[in-house]
Design a protein around this motif. Structure first.
Motif, PDB file in Angstrom:
ATOM      1  N   ASP A 237      -9.587  -9.535  -4.559  1.00 23.52           N
ATOM      2  CA  ASP A 237     -10.613  -8.499  -4.779  1.00 23.52           C
ATOM      3  C   ASP A 237     -10.094  -7.228  -5.436  1.00 23.52           C
ATOM      4  N   ALA A 238      -8.782  -7.082  -5.617  1.00 24.40           N
ATOM      5  CA  ALA A 238      -8.243  -5.811  -6.115  1.00 24.40           C
ATOM      6  C   ALA A 238      -8.834  -5.384  -7.458  1.00 24.40           C
ATOM      7  N   PRO A 239      -8.986  -6.281  -8.449  1.00 25.43           N
ATOM      8  CA  PRO A 239      -9.559  -5.833  -9.724  1.00 25.43           C
ATOM      9  C   PRO A 239     -11.002  -5.337  -9.588  1.00 25.43           C
ATOM     10  N   HIS A 240     -11.754  -5.926  -8.677  1.00 27.54           N
ATOM     11  CA  HIS A 240     -13.130  -5.474  -8.466  1.00 27.54           C
ATOM     12  C   HIS A 240     -13.153  -4.021  -8.014  1.00 27.54           C
TER      13      HIS A 240
ATOM     14  N   GLN B 293       3.085  -1.101 -12.453  1.00 27.56           N
ATOM     15  CA  GLN B 293       1.886  -0.830 -13.243  1.00 27.56           C
ATOM     16  C   GLN B 293       2.288  -0.749 -14.719  1.00 27.56           C
ATOM     17  N   PRO B 294       2.389  -1.902 -15.362  1.00 30.38           N
ATOM     18  CA  PRO B 294       2.924  -1.932 -16.734  1.00 30.38           C
ATOM     19  C   PRO B 294       1.983  -1.368 -17.786  1.00 30.38           C
ATOM     20  N   TYR B 295       0.716  -1.271 -17.468  1.00 32.31           N
ATOM     21  CA  TYR B 295      -0.245  -0.818 -18.479  1.00 32.31           C
ATOM     22  C   TYR B 295      -0.527   0.673 -18.293  1.00 32.31           C
ATOM     23  N   GLN B 296      -0.190   1.437 -19.310  1.00 30.52           N
ATOM     24  CA  GLN B 296      -0.356   2.887 -19.278  1.00 30.52           C
ATOM     25  C   GLN B 296      -0.928   3.368 -20.619  1.00 30.52           C
ATOM     26  N   PRO B 297      -1.670   4.455 -20.631  1.00 30.69           N
ATOM     27  CA  PRO B 297      -2.014   5.319 -19.494  1.00 30.69           C
ATOM     28  C   PRO B 297      -3.064   4.669 -18.599  1.00 30.69           C
ATOM     29  N   SER B 298      -3.010   5.008 -17.326  1.00 32.78           N
ATOM     30  CA  SER B 298      -3.922   4.428 -16.350  1.00 32.78           C
ATOM     31  C   SER B 298      -4.451   5.525 -15.440  1.00 32.78           C
TER      32      SER B 298
ATOM     33  N   SER C  31      -4.355  -3.974 -11.737  1.00 30.78           N
ATOM     34  CA  SER C  31      -4.763  -4.605 -10.482  1.00 30.78           C
ATOM     35  C   SER C  31      -4.701  -6.128 -10.588  1.00 30.78           C
ATOM     36  N   VAL C  32      -5.031  -6.669 -11.757  1.00 29.01           N
ATOM     37  CA  VAL C  32      -4.853  -8.112 -11.979  1.00 29.01           C
ATOM     38  C   VAL C  32      -3.369  -8.468 -11.896  1.00 29.01           C
TER      39      VAL C  32
END
Length: 613
Positions: A400-403, A413-418, A443-444
């Motif tokens: 459920d984390a992405p929801h 957390q490799p994707y930035q900026p976040s 989150s995915v």
């Protein structure tokens, strides 16, 4: 006798109340599709709703006459009353015909289909049928005219107890909804399964409120009703023939769902653990669509292999999927784990209504925290299963984390900026979607780390090669992809919300890439055929195809929301909303001017009624 407003109101009200016996008579045509109750609560609900709900519809029909009575004398008021009465009875009669064919009630879309059905693909009436229709309308006009003239102009029946009749309707209406509140909370199928036949009925529920105040224990209530042998819906021809299912060497089955996981969020960077485990050995579907743009519809399409127009009836009757009951009948241990609560979306009374005991929720203060706890509980359950039993198992892990756009502070957390948190009030047509999309992808990525533990555990236990694994999502997620200010899900049927990852891995699964259009409706028939050994033709129990069939490629697919549904073709989407209004847009949601219904729409309307009796 003086023509006062009060007398006009009373005479038109009497005219409306005299419609009720006629309404009841026509409504008897719904009875063949009603599962007649045999217990006191079900019988009481039938009586109360029959009186209260249809009585309410009659009183609502009186309101236009009440307004007209303010400005129209009685000697002329009988004319609109005649037309309104005849129109109402004819509309109800038409609704019974439509309901008999499609199990939903008349709406604007059905009218549009009728007007555009030039070849009689949906509606084909003989001359004798038209003559009967014209005759019925003529009789209705004559009857209504006679009745309106006597009651409104002739002022007959002025001493009849109209107030008492209205009071009775109001009391029975309230009692009907109150009874449904209790029955819904207690999973009383004899009551809830009646709801679908009534036009414009929206029954009251209060299960969460009752649980919050300690008036209800939902686990105990549903445990009393969980039974795999007595739950098939009476008015569905499903399955069409008894199932013949027995696998020689039944594999384990594991379904992994990641809530709101988009198709473009699978790969070596976003999901490295899944990619490493499945890229070479799994079968990946590149054009795969969920049967819904929201959790309930998407997940139910996967487990039932049925389209969204069946879901209200399945929920009302608490009918479980054939896939789940067959797993139970073949002795599978059931390990069902969900981060979000199963009863929050009704899965306790639909998908897993036959499973007891059922774990309804996972403790935790955040979606990511619950995902971690759920993963640990799954690993513990599988340890116990290995020690206690050699029987095959079925598992579901619903992350459920992405929801919730939730990522622990100490997670990679490799994707930035976040963004640090998700606030929908900050979103608008000019908002830069990148920080929000990155939060979602992070989150995915977090859930992928947890799934890495699940995969490693299966391999360590020697279960990996004996497990048929399905990894997918319930639906996708929008990030203003086409500049039309759509964020989240449950708002349209374009690819960001319904195109999802789908990877299948396990015994008998040939690795590779499938480019044809596929659907969640194809998953249940695949598992029943290849895992459970069902030999019936797929048309006996599913609306989809076998996901493992060579060359699978649908010309169109259907997807539903809570109130709408869409027919998705390669170049267009036909959208029908809950009121029956419809629109035709391209795949980026731009309206297609002067578009006509495609052949797929007419095919879909026939397809929707495949399993109704």
């Amino acid at each position: 006798m003086q023509d006062t407003l009060r007398r006009r109101w009373r005479s038109t009200l009497l005219f409306a109340l005299f419609q009720l016996p006629l309404v009841w008579l026509i409504a008897l045509r719904y009875v063949p599709y009603l599962a007649i109750p045999h217990d006191p609560m079900g019988i009481a609900y039938l009586i109360l709703t029959w009186i209260g709900h249809f009585g309410m519809l009659v009183l609502l029909g009186w309101l236009p006459l009440a307004v007209l009575a303010v400005v129209t004398r009685a000697r002329w008021l009988w004319l609109p009353a005649t037309l309104l009465g005849a129109l109402g009875l004819s509309a109800l009669l038409l609704d019974t015909v439509v309901y008999a064919q499609y199990r939903f009630h008349v709406n604007a879309f059905m009218v549009s289909l009728f007007l555009n059905d030039k070849n009689g693909e949906i509606f084909s009436f003989a001359t004798s049928t038209w003559l009967v229709v014209v005759g019925c309308v003529a009789v209705a006009l004559a009857l209504e005219g006679w009745l309106a003239h006597r009651l409104i102009v002739g002022r007959r029946g002025q001493r009849l107890p109209a107030g008492l009749a209205c009071g009775t309707i109001l009391v029975t209406l309230i009692a009907s909804h109150a009874l449904h509140v209790v029955a819904d909370a207690r999973y009383q199928r004899s009551v809830t399964q009646q709801v679908g036949i009534y036009p414009l009925l929206f029954p009251a529920t209060a299960k969460d409120f009752m649980e919050k105040h300690g008036w209800l224990d939902p686990r105990a209530a549903r445990a009393e009703r969980a039974d795999i042998d007595t739950k098939q819906a009476q008015n569905l021809d499903w399955p069409r023939n008894p199932l013949s299912c027995q696998a020689e060497a039944p594999p384990n089955v594991l379904v992994v769902l990641i809530d709101s996981w988009r198709a473009d969020e699978y790969g070596p960077e976003n999901t490295p653990n899944l990619y490493a485990a499945l890229n070479d050995s799994g079968r990946r579907y590149l054009d795969h669509y969920s049967g819904g743009n929201a959790t309930r519809n998407g997940t139910m399409s996967l487990f039932y292999g049925l389209t969204g127009n069946y879901y209200a009836y399945l929920d009302d009757t608490q009918t479980p999927p054939l896939l789940i009951t067959q797993l139970q009948k073949q002795g599978y241990a059931m390990g069902i784990f969900s981060s979000a609560s199963l009863d929050g979306v009704g899965f306790d009374r639909t998908i897993f209504s036959s499973v007891s005991p059922l774990r309804l929720s996972t403790p935790g203060n955040s979606p990511a925290g619950r995902d971690q706890k759920m993963t640990e509980d799954w690993l513990d359950w599988l340890d116990q299963q290995e020690q206690q039993d050699d029987s095959p198992w079925f598992g579901m892990l619903f992350y459920d984390a992405p929801h919730g756009y939730d990522v622990p502070d100490d997670a990679e957390q490799p994707y930035q900026p976040s963004v640090k948190r998700m606030d929908y009030l900050d979103l608008g047509p000019d908002t830069d979607p990148t920080p929000y999309f990155n939060r979602h992808r992070n989150s995915v990525h977090y859930d992928d780390e947890l799934l890495g533990r699940v995969i490693a555990d299966l391999k360590a236990k020697g279960e990996w090669d004996d497990t048929m694994l399905v990894v997918t999502a319930d639906h996708g997620q929008s990030f203003n992809d086409f500049g039309r200010n759509y964020w989240g899900h449950n708002s349209n049927f374009a690819s960001p919300q319904v195109l999802v990852p789908m990877i299948v891995n396990g015994p008998g699964v040939e690795p590779g890439r499938v480019e044809g259009m596929t659907s969640h409706l194809d998953v249940a028939p695949m598992l029943m055929r290849h895992a459970l050994g069902c030999t019936n033709p797929l048309s006996d129990y599913a609306m989809g195809k076998d996901l493992l069939a060579p060359g699978i490629d649908h010309p169109w697919i259907q997807s539903s929301s809570y109130i709408d549904y869409g027919i998705v073709e390669p170049d267009r989407i036909t959208v029908v909303d809950g009121t029956g209004q419809w629109d035709i847009v391209d795949r980026q949601l731009k309206p297609i001017d002067d578009a006509e219904f495609s052949p797929a729409v007419f095919e879909a309307m026939q397809w929707f009624r495949q399993f109704y009796r």
